[in-house]
Design an enzyme around this catalytic site. Structure first.
Site: not given
Ligand code: UFG
Length: 325
Positions: A6, A28, A118, A143, A282
């Protein structure tokens, strides 16, 4: 690396538009060959496989020059809740993959790297949730921890091997290229805006607001949403900055404005009705993350130009046009 995904695909589009020659390596796993700009060269390969990396460098090496001026890394796993259950996989991909990429760069004398990091490295920042680059990094999910480990590795390697880096800490990226040729594909959708629009399009019965008891004005989490095209353009500036200045840079990429989940849904409702309900928090979600984007503005001359409405309308248009529903 990861130029068929993306964010990588949008950065490749902007690099090509700016007149640069681009080679994409991607396995991919979440990207698509169709997302690679037709003027970029594509080579299948996995960043966790040293032989794959070496093959790309060997194949692209010219006798008179190093093969690449800059390597841009987008080949990360990036879903916070998934990372909570798959920490080993996240470290393998996001840290070991970066280690092999850097080792290959050193072997082939490529000295500039633009790295996608991030806002998740900040964790729950102290104070009012505004993150400046020297806000202490304290990730609260695997993450963010894996991306911080990769950042640190890049810093050490840059010292030892005379490498320059541009580390970008992304906030919440959304939207699609104005051409609608590329966007966020329908698989692997977990992020708020595409999930909400899928619910609006009737592809999910409803979507759930994950927690409304956070210490924020309306109880839902606050995030800083940034259009993927603005983000992609920063990569062109970052790569050019490395080549011109030969110095390293750490910069947040966000709009500088926070929106709660409720505010995002209200904006989406201007375009489409979004059926939703309220559920539990979450795991791994910080209450508020908003960028200070001063460094990117002042050092790179970068300026976000598209707003939350543009992100929602372009994502919706991409979903409708490409059947990425
Ligand atoms: N949310 C919902 N319902 C959903 C999905 C999300 O309420 O179905 C909420 C989340 O709880 C969170 C907010 O919407 O409060 C944004 O969640 P996203 O999943 O869209 O994004 P995250 O903030 O979890 O993470 C994203 C990127 C990370 C990046 C981070 C920085 O995936 O890579 O933004 O803020 F680090």
């Amino acid at each position: 690396m990861g130029g068929a995904g993306y964010i990588g695909s949008h950065a490749v589009y902007e690099m090509v538009r700016a007149g640069h020659e681009v080679v994409v390596m991607d396995n991919l796993s979440t990207g698509s060959r169709d997302m690679v700009h037709p003027d970029a060269r594509f080579r299948a390969g996995d960043i966790r496989v040293h032989g794959d990396l070496r093959q790309v460098f060997i194949a692209e090496q010219r006798p008179d020059a190093p093969p690449f001026d800059v390597v841009l890394h987008f080949a990360a796993k990036l879903v916070v809740p998934e990372s909570m259950t798959q920490p080993l996989e996240y470290y393998h991909n996001n840290v070991e993959g970066v280690r092999l990429m850097l080792a290959t760069m050193v072997d082939y004398n490529v000295r500039n790297v633009v790295f996608s990091s991030t806002a998740a490295v900040y964790g729950n920042p102290v104070g009012d949730g505004t993150c400046i680059e020297d806000t202490p990094a304290n990730p609260i999910n695997p993450y963010g921890a894996s991306k911080l480990a990769a950042e640190n590795l890049i810093r050490w390697v840059s010292e030892a091997h005379d490498m320059n880096y541009c580390i970008f800490r992304y906030f919440n990226v959304a939207g699609a290229d104005a051409s609608l040729e590329i966007g966020l594909l329908k698989d692997h959708l977990t992020h708020l805006i595409p999930v909400a629009l899928q619910a609006g399009l009737g592809l999910r019965a409803s979507m759930m607001v994950l927690g409304n008891d956070y210490p924020t004005p309306d109880g839902t989490c606050v995030r800083d949403y940034i259009h993927v095209t603005d983000l992609a353009k920063a990569h062109v500036l970052g790569a050019e900055y490395l080549l011109e200045s030969q110095t390293s840079l750490l910069a947040n990429l966000g709009s500088g404005t926070g929106f709660s989940v409720t505010q995002v849904l209200a904006e989406a409702e201007k375009h489409i009705h979004v059926p939703h309900s309220y559920g539990e928090r979450r795991p791994g979600d910080p209450a508020k993350l908003v960028a200070s984007n001063e460094v990117a503005r002042t050092v790179l001359g970068w300026e976000p130009t598209l707003d939350l409405g543009d992100m929602i309308s372009s994502d919706l248009a991409f979903r409708r046009k490409s059947n990425a529903l």
